[in-house]
Design a protein around this motif. Structure first.
Motif, short mmCIF file in Angstrom:
data_model
loop_
_atom_site.label_atom_id
_atom_site.label_comp_id
_atom_site.label_asym_id
_atom_site.label_seq_id
_atom_site.Cartn_x
_atom_site.Cartn_y
_atom_site.Cartn_z
N ALA A 60 0.78 -1.18 0.03
CA ALA A 60 -0.15 -0.14 -0.03
C ALA A 60 0.86 1.33 0.13
CB ALA A 60 -0.78 -0.07 1.14
N ALA A 61 1.99 0.94 0.72
CA ALA A 61 2.69 2.34 0.85
C ALA A 61 3.64 2.65 -0.42
CB ALA A 61 3.97 2.03 1.93
N ARG A 62 3.96 1.47 -1.22
CA ARG A 62 4.50 1.82 -2.64
C ARG A 62 3.56 2.32 -3.69
NH1 ARG A 62 7.08 -3.36 -1.43
NH2 ARG A 62 5.31 -4.13 -2.54
N ALA A 63 2.37 1.75 -3.35
CA ALA A 63 1.46 2.27 -4.18
C ALA A 63 0.82 3.70 -4.06
CB ALA A 63 -0.25 1.42 -4.14
N ALA A 64 1.15 4.18 -2.73
CA ALA A 64 0.77 5.45 -2.60
C ALA A 64 2.09 6.68 -2.80
CB ALA A 64 0.06 5.87 -0.92
N SER A 65 3.20 5.85 -3.28
CA SER A 65 4.49 6.39 -3.46
C SER A 65 5.01 7.01 -2.20
CB SER A 65 4.41 7.51 -4.36
OG SER A 65 3.74 7.15 -5.64
N LEU A 66 4.96 6.51 -0.84
CA LEU A 66 5.67 6.91 0.29
C LEU A 66 6.96 6.58 0.11
CD1 LEU A 66 2.98 5.85 2.88
CD2 LEU A 66 3.03 8.10 1.63
N GLU A 67 7.91 7.43 0.66
CA GLU A 67 9.40 7.44 0.38
C GLU A 67 10.22 7.45 1.62
OE1 GLU A 67 10.62 10.70 -2.44
OE2 GLU A 67 9.52 9.81 -3.78
N PHE A 68 9.50 7.54 2.72
CA PHE A 68 10.27 7.58 3.79
C PHE A 68 10.47 5.92 4.55
CE2 PHE A 68 5.56 8.54 4.93
CZ PHE A 68 5.27 7.20 5.63
N ASP A 69 11.14 5.83 5.63
CA ASP A 69 11.61 4.50 5.91
C ASP A 69 10.24 3.96 6.79
OD1 ASP A 69 12.50 2.27 7.56
OD2 ASP A 69 14.62 2.98 7.42
N LEU A 70 9.42 2.97 6.11
CA LEU A 70 8.36 2.35 6.76
C LEU A 70 8.59 1.69 8.14
CD1 LEU A 70 6.95 0.65 3.73
CD2 LEU A 70 6.51 3.10 4.55
N VAL A 71 9.69 0.95 8.24
CA VAL A 71 10.13 0.30 9.44
C VAL A 71 10.33 0.98 10.61
CG1 VAL A 71 11.85 -1.53 10.93
CG2 VAL A 71 10.84 -1.78 8.15
N VAL A 72 11.20 2.19 10.52
CA VAL A 72 11.39 3.02 11.61
C VAL A 72 10.20 3.83 12.11
CG1 VAL A 72 12.75 5.13 12.14
CG2 VAL A 72 13.90 3.67 10.57
N ASN A 73 9.44 4.05 11.07
CA ASN A 73 8.09 4.84 11.43
C ASN A 73 7.07 3.89 12.14
OD1 ASN A 73 8.18 7.66 10.54
ND2 ASN A 73 9.16 6.53 9.03
N ARG A 74 7.11 2.68 11.73
CA ARG A 74 6.24 1.52 12.31
C ARG A 74 6.81 1.49 13.68
NH1 ARG A 74 8.06 -4.20 10.36
NH2 ARG A 74 9.46 -3.80 11.78
N ASP A 75 8.04 1.28 13.99
CA ASP A 75 8.68 0.88 15.31
C ASP A 75 8.04 2.30 16.33
OD1 ASP A 75 9.71 -1.09 14.40
OD2 ASP A 75 11.62 -0.55 14.16
N ILE A 76 8.29 3.44 15.72
CA ILE A 76 8.00 4.64 16.57
C ILE A 76 6.41 4.59 17.14
CG2 ILE A 76 7.49 7.19 16.41
CD1 ILE A 76 9.98 7.13 14.67
N LEU A 77 5.50 3.98 15.98
CA LEU A 77 4.26 3.95 16.49
C LEU A 77 4.07 2.77 17.67
CD1 LEU A 77 2.49 3.93 12.98
CD2 LEU A 77 2.55 5.89 14.86
N VAL A 78 4.94 1.72 17.60
CA VAL A 78 4.98 0.82 18.76
C VAL A 78 5.22 1.19 19.84
CG1 VAL A 78 5.62 -1.46 19.38
CG2 VAL A 78 5.13 -1.14 16.91
N GLU A 79 6.21 2.23 19.82
CA GLU A 79 6.89 2.86 21.05
C GLU A 79 5.62 3.72 21.66
OE1 GLU A 79 10.54 4.69 20.51
OE2 GLU A 79 11.45 2.95 19.47
#
Length: 781
Positions: A60-79
């Protein structure tokens, strides 16, 4: 960490910071996120309230052309306690947090882009769902289903026109592939209404949706609802796409199949042929859709009894599917099943069984145990076992198929009627008439209700119920049903159809049983000629007709006409089915019976013995046909006065019939009657009388008091009384027997003539006895 624990931590953080309300904490956490993490949170909130595969988020992120680091931001949301990690690849939002993030996401500038990207990723999954998903496909798709529902239900405004159809089709295929037709139907209905609302009536995807919905109605047996939708889809495709398009071929094929299962063969064939020609020209010879057309056209030919035309097409379809789709594919299982069905129709049982078994194993492995196609395979394998007389193996399979169809398709489905009919046929073969009648009647009622009065399957049910009544000697009930089945088949299938030949044969057999030989012969002859014309000279059904016509001549004492037909039937069976076949044993038995009737005992005995040996080897020691052979061989010895050889065979046959068919069966009555006749011939009257009486009582109870076999029993019991000088009792029984025979068989029937002759002889003896008594009285004076 559980979702509830996330809220608890948020509340603890709230109390530590002195904030009032969890929403304040969520606001603080949101505000502390950088824009990339906020975008990630907003994207996650678009997913359904269910576990989310991280690979799906990435798509979904690729289809929306999101260019940031997905994993880093995912981990922030978990924190920040905004996202729960379930495992290394699966995450989930709490309902309250998802609602909050969804509200915040709507305020982002690129929310529209996020929604389109999310929908695009989900649509890609839907497009990858095969038309016939296997169990492994279903397993892989299942985690994405809640998110597919989310797109179809709440986010379809963000799909472009070309993709609008796909979430609905994907969901329908997912449920259809598991046999969950009602759930699949819901999504096809939603699909059609959604497409019409956005695209209008004149759109190719609307035609596709009509076609899909019609298909669901068809497999549910709702033919009257399916036909207009198939026709609309065809008309729309021809108008929008032109006559030369693969989708037009698909519509032609589907409408043709609907006509075929309704018995409308003349309408189906040109459509199948058009679809095949169109697919070959547009798609090339090496295409799965071409294999489907070959398979379907072959199926039509099989339904029409055109076996020689059907076989190469079935074989081509199978070879093509194996080459294009691989050995492990549901369509390959379908081809194996269909080719096996053709072999079964031709009596090629040894070739059919491994193919039926392969198809069943493949379907169970690919589709799961609870799939309607598995029920079809189980039913077909059971039918093969029944044809081979393997009743103990067939019954649990027929029952499994019936239970599975009821569970998956509902009680009111034509396939349930088919299962009821097939199980009834098995019970009929076993002489379990009460159970058979109930199921035959249920099948007939269901077919009339679901298919209408004018349907070939209704004719089949009428025919089968009539056969049951015929077996029970309920001739008055059987005749109108046979007649209805014949007329219905002529009307629906045309005069030139194998099923019409079968109806002619069955009605003739009824007349034969009643001694109405003049009515039976032309029908047997018509059935024979029709089978030769439609099926060719080299067909098992032709052999059956030859055998039946021979039986008619045999009953009339026209032995010279019967013998060559019996011989032709026997040779044809041997050549077509092989020497090791139950039908060959039946032919041997019938020819031996002819020789027995002629007193040609030396010719009859080896044939009776061959039939017995063959039946034992092919059907096992515990089979009604083995009992019949034992009984017939005993009858031969009885006719020759070889009573010591006959008696143990009669006893074996009687015990076998009781054990296999139950004590309440007409064949048991026949065995009792003939054993009594043996004892009568030996002058063992005390042993004979109770057996004659048992046979008479049994026949009256099972066949009705007006059955010709009852007349035979009365006649023979009367003969016993006559032999003992019990003339008064004998006269009463002879008179009763004559009354039944005259009514049921007519004056010219051999049985009637024999009974009348016996009565005349008795009256002569009785008059002589009375005269002697009078003379004695006179002499005393």
């Amino acid at each position: 960490m559980m979702l509830e624990e996330i809220l608890l931590l948020l509340e603890q953080k709230q109390s530590q910071e002195g904030d009032s309300g969890t929403d304040v904490v969520l606001e603080l956490n949101w505000d502390s996120l950088q824009s990339s993490a906020q975008t990630m949170a907003a994207l996650l909130s678009l997913f359904a309230l269910a576990p989310i595969s991280w690979s799906l988020v990435s798509k979904a992120a690729r289809a929306a052309s999101l260019e940031f680091d997905l994993v880093v931001n995912r981990d922030i949301l978990v924190e920040k306690y905004l996202l729960q990690k379930l495992d290394d690849n699966t995450y989930q939002l709490h309902e309250r947090i998802r609602e909050f993030l969804s509200i915040k996401g709507e305020q982002l500038a690129d929310v529209e882009n996020l929604k389109r990207g999310f929908c695009s990723a989900i649509v890609a999954i839907a497009k990858d769902i095969p038309e016939t998903p296997t169990q492994s496909d279903i397993l892989g798709i299942t985690p994405a289903i809640p998110h597919l529902v989310e797109v179809a239900t709440n986010q379809n405004d963000y799909l472009n026109d070309e993709d609008l159809i796909w979430p609905f089709v994907g969901l329908a295929r997912f449920y259809e592939g598991q046999g969950a037709y009602e759930q699949a139907l819901y999504w096809y209905q939603q699909c059609l209404s959604t497409l019409r609302a956005r695209l209008g009536e004149e759109h190719r995807d609307v035609a596709t949706s009509l076609n899909n919905l019609a298909y669901l109605y068809e497999i549910q047996g709702r033919y009257l609802e399916a036909e207009p939708m198939y026709q609309q889809a065809l008309d729309l495709r021809q108008r929008l796409l032109g006559q030369q398009h693969p989708d037009v071929a698909t519509s032609l094929n589907n409408l043709a199949y609907l006509y075929e299962i309704q018995g409308r063969y003349l309408e189906a064939e040109p459509m199948y042929q058009q679809a095949l020609d169109l697919r070959q020209r547009l798609l090339g010879q090496q295409h799965p859709d071409v294999a489907t057309s070959l398979n379907n056209l072959a199926g039509l030919y099989k339904s029409q009894g055109r076996y020689l035309e059907a076989e190469p097409l079935f074989q081509q379809a199978l070879d093509l599917r194996q080459r294009l789709l691989g050995q492990q594919h549901p369509d390959v299982a379908t081809s194996l099943n269909n080719l096996a069905g053709l072999y079964k129709s031709q009596g090629r049982y040894l070739e059919a069984e491994p193919l039926f078994q392969q198809a069943l194993d493949l379907r169970q492995r690919l589709l799961g145990q609870q799939h309607p196609d598995v029920a079809t395979s189980i039913n077909n394998l059971a039918g093969l076992y029944k044809s081979q007389g393997r009743y103990l193996e067939a019954e649990p399979l027929f029952q499994q198929a019936l239970d599975l169809r009821k569970r998956q398709l509902g009680q009111q489905h034509p396939d349930v009627a088919t299962s009821l009919n097939n199980l009834a046929l098995l019970y009929h073969s076993q002489g379990r008439y009460l159970k058979a009648e109930l199921l035959f009647q249920q099948a007939l009622d269901l077919r009339k209700r679901q298919l209408g009065q004018q349907h070939p399957d209704v004719a089949t049910s009428l025919n089968n119920l009539a056969l049951l009544y015929w077996s029970q000697g309920r001739y008055l009930e059987a005749e109108p049903l046979f007649q209805q089945a014949l007329e219905l088949r002529k009307q629906l299938l045309g005069q030139q159809h194998p099923d019409v030949a079968t109806s002619l044969n069955n009605l003739a057999a009824l007349y034969h049983s009643q001694g109405r030989y003049l009515k039976a012969e032309p029908l047997f002859q018509q059935a024979l000629e029709l089978r030769k014309q439609l099926l060719g000279q080299q067909h098992p059904d032709v052999a059956t007709s030859l055998n039946n016509l021979a039986g008619l001549y045999d009953s009339q004492g026209h032995y010279e006409e019967a013998e060559p037909l019996y011989l032709q039937a026997l040779e044809l069976m041997k050549r077509l089915l092989g020497k090791q076949h139950p039908y060959v044993a039946t032919s041997l038995n019938n020819l031996a019976g002819l020789y027995d009737s002629q007193g040609r005992y030396l010719k009859a005995e080896p044939l009776f013995q061959q039939a017995l040996d063959l039946r034992k080897r092919l059907l096992g020691q515990q089979h009604p046909d083995v009992a019949e052979s034992l009984h017939n061989l005993a009858g031969l010895y009885d006719s020759q006065g070889h009573y010591e050889e006959a008696e143990p065979l009669y006893l074996q046959a009687l015990e076998l019939m009781k054990r296999l068919l139950g004590k309440q069966h007409p064949y048991v009555a026949t065995s009792l009657h003939n054993l009594a006749g043996l004892y009568d011939s030996q002058g063992r009257y005390l042993k004979a009388e109770p057996l004659f009486q048992q046979a008479l009582d049994l026949r009256k109870r099972l066949l009705g008091k007006q059955h010709p076999d009852v007349a035979t029993s009365l006649n023979n019991l009367a003969g016993l009384y006559e032999s003992q000088g019990r003339y008064k009792e004998a006269k009463t029984l002879y008179q009763q027997a004559r009354q039944i025979a005259l009514k049921q068989l007519g004056e010219e029937h051999p049985t009637t003539r024999s009974i009348c002759r016996n009565l005349e002889d008795l009256l002569g003896k009785s008059n002589l006895a009375n005269l002697w008594l009078k003379l004695r009285k006179i002499l005393r004076f």
